[in-house]
Design a protein around this motif. Structure first.
Motif, mmCIF file in Angstrom:
data_model
loop_
_atom_site.group_PDB
_atom_site.id
_atom_site.type_symbol
_atom_site.label_atom_id
_atom_site.label_comp_id
_atom_site.label_asym_id
_atom_site.label_seq_id
_atom_site.Cartn_x
_atom_site.Cartn_y
_atom_site.Cartn_z
ATOM 1 N N UNK A 90 32.289 9.524 -0.036
ATOM 2 C CA UNK A 90 32.329 10.237 1.221
ATOM 3 C C UNK A 90 31.435 11.457 1.219
ATOM 4 N N UNK A 91 31.123 11.932 2.402
ATOM 5 C CA UNK A 91 30.257 13.094 2.551
ATOM 6 C C UNK A 91 31.005 14.401 2.287
ATOM 7 N N UNK A 92 32.313 14.410 2.526
ATOM 8 C CA UNK A 92 33.118 15.608 2.340
ATOM 9 C C UNK A 92 33.734 15.584 0.942
ATOM 10 N N UNK A 93 33.213 16.403 0.038
ATOM 11 C CA UNK A 93 33.664 16.404 -1.358
ATOM 12 C C UNK A 93 35.149 16.690 -1.495
ATOM 13 N N UNK A 94 35.644 17.669 -0.762
ATOM 14 C CA UNK A 94 37.055 18.029 -0.857
ATOM 15 C C UNK A 94 37.951 16.871 -0.422
ATOM 16 N N UNK A 95 37.554 16.188 0.641
ATOM 17 C CA UNK A 95 38.334 15.055 1.124
ATOM 18 C C UNK A 95 38.362 13.933 0.089
ATOM 19 N N UNK A 96 37.214 13.607 -0.475
ATOM 20 C CA UNK A 96 37.159 12.549 -1.492
ATOM 21 C C UNK A 96 37.987 12.967 -2.706
ATOM 22 N N UNK A 97 37.869 14.225 -3.119
ATOM 23 C CA UNK A 97 38.644 14.711 -4.268
ATOM 24 C C UNK A 97 40.147 14.509 -4.027
ATOM 25 N N UNK A 98 40.603 14.822 -2.819
ATOM 26 C CA UNK A 98 42.025 14.694 -2.490
ATOM 27 C C UNK A 98 42.483 13.234 -2.426
ATOM 28 N N UNK A 99 41.552 12.304 -2.282
ATOM 29 C CA UNK A 99 41.892 10.880 -2.211
ATOM 30 C C UNK A 99 42.024 10.243 -3.594
ATOM 31 N N UNK A 100 41.551 10.899 -4.643
ATOM 32 C CA UNK A 100 41.542 10.284 -5.974
ATOM 33 C C UNK A 100 42.956 10.005 -6.485
ATOM 34 N N UNK A 101 43.823 10.996 -6.490
ATOM 35 C CA UNK A 101 45.186 10.809 -7.021
ATOM 36 C C UNK A 101 45.948 9.727 -6.261
ATOM 37 N N UNK A 102 45.955 9.719 -4.912
ATOM 38 C CA UNK A 102 46.648 8.637 -4.204
ATOM 39 C C UNK A 102 46.046 7.253 -4.497
ATOM 40 N N UNK A 103 44.734 7.193 -4.668
ATOM 41 C CA UNK A 103 44.097 5.910 -4.977
ATOM 42 C C UNK A 103 44.518 5.414 -6.359
ATOM 43 N N UNK A 104 44.565 6.323 -7.338
ATOM 44 C CA UNK A 104 45.023 5.958 -8.685
ATOM 45 C C UNK A 104 46.462 5.461 -8.628
ATOM 46 N N UNK A 105 47.318 6.191 -7.919
ATOM 47 C CA UNK A 105 48.719 5.798 -7.781
ATOM 48 C C UNK A 105 48.836 4.405 -7.169
ATOM 49 N N UNK A 106 48.137 4.170 -6.090
ATOM 50 C CA UNK A 106 48.194 2.894 -5.391
ATOM 51 C C UNK A 106 47.728 1.736 -6.282
ATOM 52 N N UNK A 107 46.619 1.931 -6.963
ATOM 53 C CA UNK A 107 46.105 0.876 -7.839
ATOM 54 C C UNK A 107 47.071 0.556 -8.971
ATOM 55 N N UNK A 108 47.624 1.577 -9.602
ATOM 56 C CA UNK A 108 48.548 1.343 -10.708
ATOM 57 C C UNK A 108 49.844 0.674 -10.239
ATOM 58 N N UNK A 109 50.367 1.125 -9.109
ATOM 59 C CA UNK A 109 51.636 0.567 -8.637
ATOM 60 C C UNK A 109 51.465 -0.855 -8.115
ATOM 61 N N UNK A 110 50.410 -1.101 -7.352
ATOM 62 C CA UNK A 110 50.202 -2.440 -6.783
ATOM 63 C C UNK A 110 49.692 -3.447 -7.793
ATOM 64 N N UNK A 111 48.698 -3.068 -8.573
ATOM 65 C CA UNK A 111 48.040 -4.022 -9.467
ATOM 66 C C UNK A 111 48.683 -4.145 -10.835
#
Length: 98
Positions: A37-58
């Protein structure tokens, strides 16, 4: 009943600068982690939820918490301002025992 936590695990995350000044995030440790993404802060804030989602689902694990080993300011402070350069950061993940 209180959930018990297992020993934390660490996932390496690669942060790359894009040509438009935004960032791209991926991980060799956690397959499927790709953010951009173009907004660094927004992408940074998405990392932890993405990690959580991948670990829980996969992987079928219950994640108690995900936290970066550095603050966003520390992480971006040393980010090279040259395209095609990348920097590795770590996220610490605490899992709940089944």
């Amino acid at each position: 009943m209180t959930a018990h936590r297992l020993d934390p695990i660490v996932v390496g995350v690669t942060i790359e600068e894009r040509t438009d000044g935004g960032i791209r995030v991926s991980s060799r440790d956690l397959r499927g982690l790709h953010l951009s993404g173009a907004d660094r802060d927004h992408v940074w804030c998405m990392i932890a939820p993405a990690i959580t989602s991948l670990l829980e689902r996969n992987h079928g694990v219950k994640v108690a918490s995900v936290r970066p080993s550095k603050t966003p300011e520390e992480a971006f402070q040393t980010l090279p301002h040259v395209v095609d350069m990348h920097i590795e950061r770590q996220f610490v993940i605490e899992l709940e025992a089944a």
